[in-house]
Design a protein around this motif. Sequence first.
Motif, mmCIF file in Angstrom:
data_model
loop_
_atom_site.group_PDB
_atom_site.id
_atom_site.type_symbol
_atom_site.label_atom_id
_atom_site.label_comp_id
_atom_site.label_asym_id
_atom_site.label_seq_id
_atom_site.Cartn_x
_atom_site.Cartn_y
_atom_site.Cartn_z
ATOM 1 N N PHE A 72 46.467 42.758 33.223
ATOM 2 C CA PHE A 72 47.911 42.629 33.173
ATOM 3 C C PHE A 72 48.511 43.633 32.187
ATOM 4 O O PHE A 72 48.097 43.687 31.024
ATOM 5 C CB PHE A 72 48.313 41.210 32.776
ATOM 6 C CG PHE A 72 47.767 40.161 33.707
ATOM 7 C CD1 PHE A 72 48.061 40.203 35.062
ATOM 8 C CD2 PHE A 72 46.946 39.154 33.239
ATOM 9 C CE1 PHE A 72 47.547 39.252 35.934
ATOM 10 C CE2 PHE A 72 46.429 38.196 34.096
ATOM 11 C CZ PHE A 72 46.734 38.244 35.451
ATOM 12 N N ARG A 73 49.468 44.391 32.674
ATOM 13 C CA ARG A 73 50.235 45.290 31.827
ATOM 14 C C ARG A 73 51.294 44.444 31.126
ATOM 15 O O ARG A 73 52.230 43.951 31.748
ATOM 16 C CB ARG A 73 50.869 46.389 32.683
ATOM 17 C CG ARG A 73 51.600 47.450 31.904
ATOM 18 C CD ARG A 73 52.074 48.564 32.818
ATOM 19 N NE ARG A 73 52.998 48.054 33.840
ATOM 20 C CZ ARG A 73 53.594 48.834 34.734
ATOM 21 N NH1 ARG A 73 53.333 50.140 34.777
ATOM 22 N NH2 ARG A 73 54.422 48.315 35.631
ATOM 23 N N LEU A 74 51.145 44.268 29.825
ATOM 24 C CA LEU A 74 51.941 43.279 29.114
ATOM 25 C C LEU A 74 53.429 43.590 29.115
ATOM 26 O O LEU A 74 54.250 42.682 29.001
ATOM 27 C CB LEU A 74 51.428 43.139 27.681
ATOM 28 C CG LEU A 74 49.988 42.606 27.581
ATOM 29 C CD1 LEU A 74 49.521 42.576 26.130
ATOM 30 C CD2 LEU A 74 49.867 41.228 28.210
ATOM 31 N N SER A 75 53.781 44.839 29.278
ATOM 32 C CA SER A 75 55.204 45.178 29.329
ATOM 33 C C SER A 75 55.867 44.613 30.586
ATOM 34 O O SER A 75 57.098 44.495 30.639
ATOM 35 C CB SER A 75 55.388 46.698 29.295
ATOM 36 O OG SER A 75 54.747 47.323 30.395
ATOM 37 N N ASP A 76 55.073 44.215 31.594
ATOM 38 C CA ASP A 76 55.645 43.672 32.827
ATOM 39 C C ASP A 76 56.375 42.357 32.590
ATOM 40 O O ASP A 76 57.289 42.010 33.340
ATOM 41 C CB ASP A 76 54.550 43.455 33.875
ATOM 42 C CG ASP A 76 54.067 44.749 34.498
ATOM 43 O OD1 ASP A 76 54.799 45.750 34.394
ATOM 44 O OD2 ASP A 76 52.962 44.763 35.077
ATOM 45 N N PHE A 77 55.951 41.585 31.594
ATOM 46 C CA PHE A 77 56.644 40.330 31.326
ATOM 47 C C PHE A 77 57.015 40.197 29.853
ATOM 48 O O PHE A 77 57.050 39.106 29.288
ATOM 49 C CB PHE A 77 55.819 39.115 31.779
ATOM 50 C CG PHE A 77 54.348 39.194 31.496
ATOM 51 C CD1 PHE A 77 53.481 39.624 32.466
ATOM 52 C CD2 PHE A 77 53.834 38.813 30.264
ATOM 53 C CE1 PHE A 77 52.108 39.678 32.221
ATOM 54 C CE2 PHE A 77 52.487 38.859 30.023
ATOM 55 C CZ PHE A 77 51.618 39.291 31.009
ATOM 56 N N ALA A 78 57.339 41.334 29.235
ATOM 57 C CA ALA A 78 57.727 41.335 27.820
ATOM 58 C C ALA A 78 59.017 40.553 27.574
ATOM 59 O O ALA A 78 59.250 40.059 26.471
ATOM 60 C CB ALA A 78 57.887 42.772 27.327
ATOM 61 N N GLU A 79 59.864 40.433 28.597
ATOM 62 C CA GLU A 79 61.137 39.722 28.437
ATOM 63 C C GLU A 79 61.037 38.238 28.763
ATOM 64 O O GLU A 79 62.029 37.519 28.635
ATOM 65 C CB GLU A 79 62.189 40.369 29.336
ATOM 66 C CG GLU A 79 62.425 41.850 29.072
ATOM 67 C CD GLU A 79 62.846 42.129 27.640
ATOM 68 O OE1 GLU A 79 63.666 41.341 27.112
ATOM 69 O OE2 GLU A 79 62.352 43.103 27.050
ATOM 70 N N CYS A 80 59.893 37.771 29.168
ATOM 71 C CA CYS A 80 59.725 36.362 29.531
ATOM 72 C C CYS A 80 59.542 35.519 28.279
ATOM 73 O O CYS A 80 58.567 35.692 27.543
ATOM 74 C CB CYS A 80 58.527 36.191 30.465
ATOM 75 S SG CYS A 80 58.694 37.045 32.048
ATOM 76 N N GLU A 81 60.449 34.607 28.028
ATOM 77 C CA GLU A 81 60.419 33.822 26.798
ATOM 78 C C GLU A 81 59.221 32.893 26.722
ATOM 79 O O GLU A 81 58.754 32.552 25.636
ATOM 80 C CB GLU A 81 61.711 33.013 26.655
ATOM 81 C CG GLU A 81 61.920 31.984 27.749
ATOM 82 C CD GLU A 81 63.191 31.169 27.540
ATOM 83 O OE1 GLU A 81 63.831 31.365 26.495
ATOM 84 O OE2 GLU A 81 63.523 30.349 28.422
ATOM 85 N N SER A 82 58.690 32.484 27.866
ATOM 86 C CA SER A 82 57.593 31.521 27.864
ATOM 87 C C SER A 82 56.290 32.112 27.358
ATOM 88 O O SER A 82 55.362 31.370 27.026
ATOM 89 C CB SER A 82 57.384 30.964 29.275
ATOM 90 O OG SER A 82 57.077 32.001 30.191
ATOM 91 N N VAL A 83 56.192 33.436 27.289
ATOM 92 C CA VAL A 83 54.969 34.083 26.801
ATOM 93 C C VAL A 83 55.304 35.023 25.647
ATOM 94 O O VAL A 83 54.686 36.069 25.472
ATOM 95 C CB VAL A 83 54.229 34.833 27.935
ATOM 96 C CG1 VAL A 83 53.675 33.854 28.944
ATOM 97 C CG2 VAL A 83 55.154 35.832 28.629
ATOM 98 N N GLY A 84 56.277 34.624 24.862
ATOM 99 C CA GLY A 84 56.753 35.472 23.768
ATOM 100 C C GLY A 84 55.718 35.766 22.702
ATOM 101 O O GLY A 84 55.867 36.720 21.941
#
Length: 245
Positions: A72-84
Motif C-alpha cells: 500500500f502506498r500510504l499517500s493514497d489514504f493520507a487524508e483518511c482520519e480513521s488511519v491517521g
Amino acid sequence: MELKTIERFIQQRGLKNGEDILNAFTKRVNLNLVPRTTREEVPIGHSKFGGYPDLPNAENHPGDHLTLLAQFRLSDFAECESVGELPKEGLLSFFYDLEEQPWGGVDERHFWRVLYTEETQLERVRVGEALNERAVTFEEGYAENGYDLYELMDEEVYESFEELFNYGELHAIGGHPNEVQGDVFEEAQYTYGERFENPFLLFQMDTSEELDVMFGDAGILYFLIPTDALLNKRFEETEIIMQCY
C-alpha cells in the motif's frame, strides 16, 4: 457500511439503545479489488494486491518462502482520519508463508513480515511465487464489533440488520476486525501479551477467489501492531492472527 444506513435502521426499528449500537461501530478504510481488464502490471510503487513486491533492491526481499499479499502506498489514504496513525508517505508491504499458513504465535514470526519502505527508487523484485495481481481502491466506512452488536439486538433484529449489507470480501485497514471465531483483539492480547491490549489493525485480508488465495478454511488473516510501535514506525513488531470457519 455508511453511518446513515445504520442510523436509519435504528430509527425505523425504534431501538432505544441506538447510541450503544452506534458505539459498536468504528471507522476504517475498506479495500476494494479492481478487476483486471488488461495484461498490464500495476505500476511500480503503487498500491496493489498480489504480484511481485516493489523494493529498493532484491536484497530487501524477506525470503522466497514468503509471498507478497499486498503493498500500500500510504499517500493514497493520507487524508483518511480513521488511519491517521499511519505515516503519510512510504510503502507498506505484507508478506506471508502461504504454504505453512501459520495461525499466529511467538514461535512462528519467521512465517510473516511487514516491510516499511521510505525510499522512492524502487524495482519490481521477482522472487518466489506471486498471487494474482490486482489494483486496489480505498473507501472509508464503518465496521461493526460483531459480538458487541449481537448483544445489543435480539436475534430477529440482528438478522434483519445483517441483511442490509452485502459485504463481499472483507479487506480493510484500521477500525475493528471482522471476526470469524471470536474477538481478534482479545485473541491478540492473549497470544502476544499486554502490549496488544489496544492494537491497531494494520491490515485485514480475506480469502479471495479473485486473488486465488485461501486462509485455512475460507478464513481471514489479520496483521496487528501495538499503537506505540506504529507511531514509531517499528513495523517489525507486527504480529498476526488467522481465524477460519
